[in-house]
Design a protein around this motif. Structure first.
Motif, PDB file in Angstrom:
ATOM      1  N   ALA A 168       0.832  -1.203   0.000  1.00  0.00           N
ATOM      2  CA  ALA A 168       0.000   0.000   0.000  1.00  0.00           C
ATOM      3  C   ALA A 168       0.868   1.255   0.000  1.00  0.00           C
ATOM      4  N   ALA A 169       1.944   1.236   0.782  1.00  0.00           N
ATOM      5  CA  ALA A 169       2.846   2.394   0.830  1.00  0.00           C
ATOM      6  C   ALA A 169       3.516   2.621  -0.524  1.00  0.00           C
ATOM      7  N   LEU A 170       3.963   1.540  -1.170  1.00  0.00           N
ATOM      8  CA  LEU A 170       4.582   1.662  -2.491  1.00  0.00           C
ATOM      9  C   LEU A 170       3.562   2.161  -3.515  1.00  0.00           C
ATOM     10  N   GLY A 178       6.278   9.057  -7.271  1.00  0.00           N
ATOM     11  CA  GLY A 178       7.559   8.655  -6.711  1.00  0.00           C
ATOM     12  C   GLY A 178       8.097   7.336  -7.227  1.00  0.00           C
ATOM     13  N   ALA A 179       7.567   6.849  -8.350  1.00  0.00           N
ATOM     14  CA  ALA A 179       8.010   5.547  -8.865  1.00  0.00           C
ATOM     15  C   ALA A 179       9.485   5.568  -9.227  1.00  0.00           C
ATOM     16  N   GLY A 180       9.951   6.665  -9.823  1.00  0.00           N
ATOM     17  CA  GLY A 180      11.347   6.746 -10.230  1.00  0.00           C
ATOM     18  C   GLY A 180      12.304   6.701  -9.063  1.00  0.00           C
ATOM     19  N   ASP A 181      11.967   7.383  -7.978  1.00  0.00           N
ATOM     20  CA  ASP A 181      12.830   7.380  -6.799  1.00  0.00           C
ATOM     21  C   ASP A 181      12.913   5.981  -6.197  1.00  0.00           C
ATOM     22  N   ALA A 182      11.759   5.324  -6.062  1.00  0.00           N
ATOM     23  CA  ALA A 182      11.751   3.977  -5.502  1.00  0.00           C
ATOM     24  C   ALA A 182      12.553   3.018  -6.384  1.00  0.00           C
ATOM     25  N   ARG A 183      12.457   3.196  -7.689  1.00  0.00           N
ATOM     26  CA  ARG A 183      13.170   2.333  -8.624  1.00  0.00           C
ATOM     27  C   ARG A 183      14.683   2.500  -8.467  1.00  0.00           C
ATOM     28  N   ALA A 262      11.321  -5.831  -5.071  1.00  0.00           N
ATOM     29  CA  ALA A 262      11.381  -6.237  -6.479  1.00  0.00           C
ATOM     30  C   ALA A 262      10.310  -5.529  -7.297  1.00  0.00           C
ATOM     31  N   LEU A 263       9.110  -5.387  -6.733  1.00  0.00           N
ATOM     32  CA  LEU A 263       8.027  -4.761  -7.478  1.00  0.00           C
ATOM     33  C   LEU A 263       8.287  -3.278  -7.727  1.00  0.00           C
ATOM     34  N   ALA A 283      -2.999  -2.468  -8.185  1.00  0.00           N
ATOM     35  CA  ALA A 283      -2.832  -1.287  -7.336  1.00  0.00           C
ATOM     36  C   ALA A 283      -1.544  -0.550  -7.667  1.00  0.00           C
ATOM     37  N   LEU A 284      -0.522  -1.299  -8.063  1.00  0.00           N
ATOM     38  CA  LEU A 284       0.769  -0.704  -8.412  1.00  0.00           C
ATOM     39  C   LEU A 284       0.836  -0.265  -9.870  1.00  0.00           C
ATOM     40  N   GLY A 285      -0.153  -0.641 -10.674  1.00  0.00           N
ATOM     41  CA  GLY A 285      -0.144  -0.283 -12.084  1.00  0.00           C
ATOM     42  C   GLY A 285       0.937  -0.994 -12.870  1.00  0.00           C
TER      43      GLY A 285
END
Length: 368
Positions: A168-170, A178-183, A262-263, A283-285
């Protein structure tokens, strides 16, 4: 909201326990007793999460004549009486069920005590316990729109699956850009290039030999820039390592406790289509190639039906899961950047980020 006393019933598999725990977190202001069996995953996961667990005997619901069928009425009456005493002693306000062995006596005891029942059904094909409970439930909450389950006299609503807190947090982070930062954060951990495409392959904690064999055989023919995180399952990594060899950018792991790591890197996932997996990826698209488990009553294929129809995923039948087929699917998706982006948007359109909070609101609203 006045503090409520709640029973959360479900267990056996992670598919029941994880949404139960996610919902318990959303209901943290209330008094919660979890109901399960001593044999299921809940025996470890519920106490670890800090919740009280009351266990009852596992009561199978046979689908054909057997000794268990003869013993069923007496065993069920015994557990229902015990639960009615528990509900009365604890002054329970609402019973929330997630299916599985413990939910049937939990629902019947609630009906006997005239306590509201809220049901969450995770699968596209509902289980026996929830089909029974829906006959008198105040609320039935669904993960998938296509699930053929309705509250006979109460409210029915599609809310999605209550997500594990790290997922849920991701999902919230990705939704907020914020997908790029997490990646980038996770790429260094796995030794991968965040600017190159990444496929995550998984068959769950136990792995899936069909997927393992097909993907490992396809490794040498993947486009050179495509990277892979292959989660093989406990004790199943040796054969994959032997087949893949030293291909650059192919990370092989038997088991990963924090799957969200990993996700955070995944552009595409190759996996089974359990309800939890489908709900989390939507949920993560994240687009997926689903290889439904071939055994059971076909619910895995149904779980993926909505997102496949929306264009956010592809289905590869288990019998057709070969190196050639997976290679063709992956290549088709990655050779067209717009196709990947379109699939991601379609997957996200089937996702729900706040199912745990929505279910908590439905539970609070069910109190009489």
């Amino acid at each position: 909201m006045t503090k409520m006393r709640l029973i959360l019933a479900g267990g056996g598999t992670a598919g029941h326990v994880n949404p139960l725990l996610a919902t318990a977190s959303a209901l943290a202001d209330h008094e919660i007793v979890c109901l399960g069996t001593a044999e299921g995953l809940e025996a470890e996961l519920v106490p670890d999460a800090g919740h009280e667990l009351v266990t009852i005997a596992k009561i199978p619901l046979p689908r054909r004549p057997s000794p268990d069928l003869v013993r069923l009425p007496g065993a069920m009456r015994t557990q229902v009486r015990r639960l009615r005493r528990l509900y009365a002693e604890r002054s329970i306000d609402v019973v929330v069920g997630f299916g599985g062995y413990v939910s049937t006596p939990a629902y019947l005891a609630a009906r006997g005590e005239k306590i509201p029942v809220v049901i969450h059904e995770q699968n596209a094909r509902p289980g026996l316990a929830n089909r029974l409970g829906a006959r008198f439930a105040d609320v039935v909450a669904l993960t998938f729109d296509s699930t053929p389950l309705r509250a006979r006299r109460g409210l029915t609503r599609t809310i999605g699956l209550p997500l594990r807190p790290p997922i849920a947090a991701l999902a919230r982070r990705r939704a907020q850009g914020g997908a790029g930062d997490a990646r980038r954060e996770q790429a260094a951990r796995f030794g991968l290039d965040p600017d190159r495409p990444i496929v995550v392959v998984t068959g769950g904690s136990l792995g899936a030999l069909t997927i393992n064999d097909a993907m490992a055989s396809a490794a040498a023919q993947l486009r050179p820039d495509v990277q892979v995180i292959h989660l093989c399952g406990r004790g199943k990594d040796a054969a994959v390592r032997a087949d893949v060899g030293e291909r650059e950018g192919y990370v092989i792991i038997d088991y990963l406790r924090d799957m969200e790591a990993a996700l955070a890197l995944a552009d595409l996932v190759v996996c089974r289509s359990g309800a939890g997996t489908v709900a989390e990826l939507c949920a993560l698209g994240i687009p997926a190639i689903y290889v439904p488990l071939a055994i059971g009553n076909g619910e895995q294929r149904l779980n993926a039906a909505d997102v496949v129809a929306a264009g956010g995923a592809r289905i590869v039948p288990n019998s057709q899961c070969s190196a050639k087929r997976l290679l063709a699917e992956i290549t088709t998706i990655f050779d067209d950047s717009e196709r990947l982006a379109t699939m991601s948007r379609a997957a996200a359109s089937c996702g729900h980020l706040d199912a745990a909070d929505q279910l908590a609101e439905l539970v609070e609203g069910a109190r009489r």
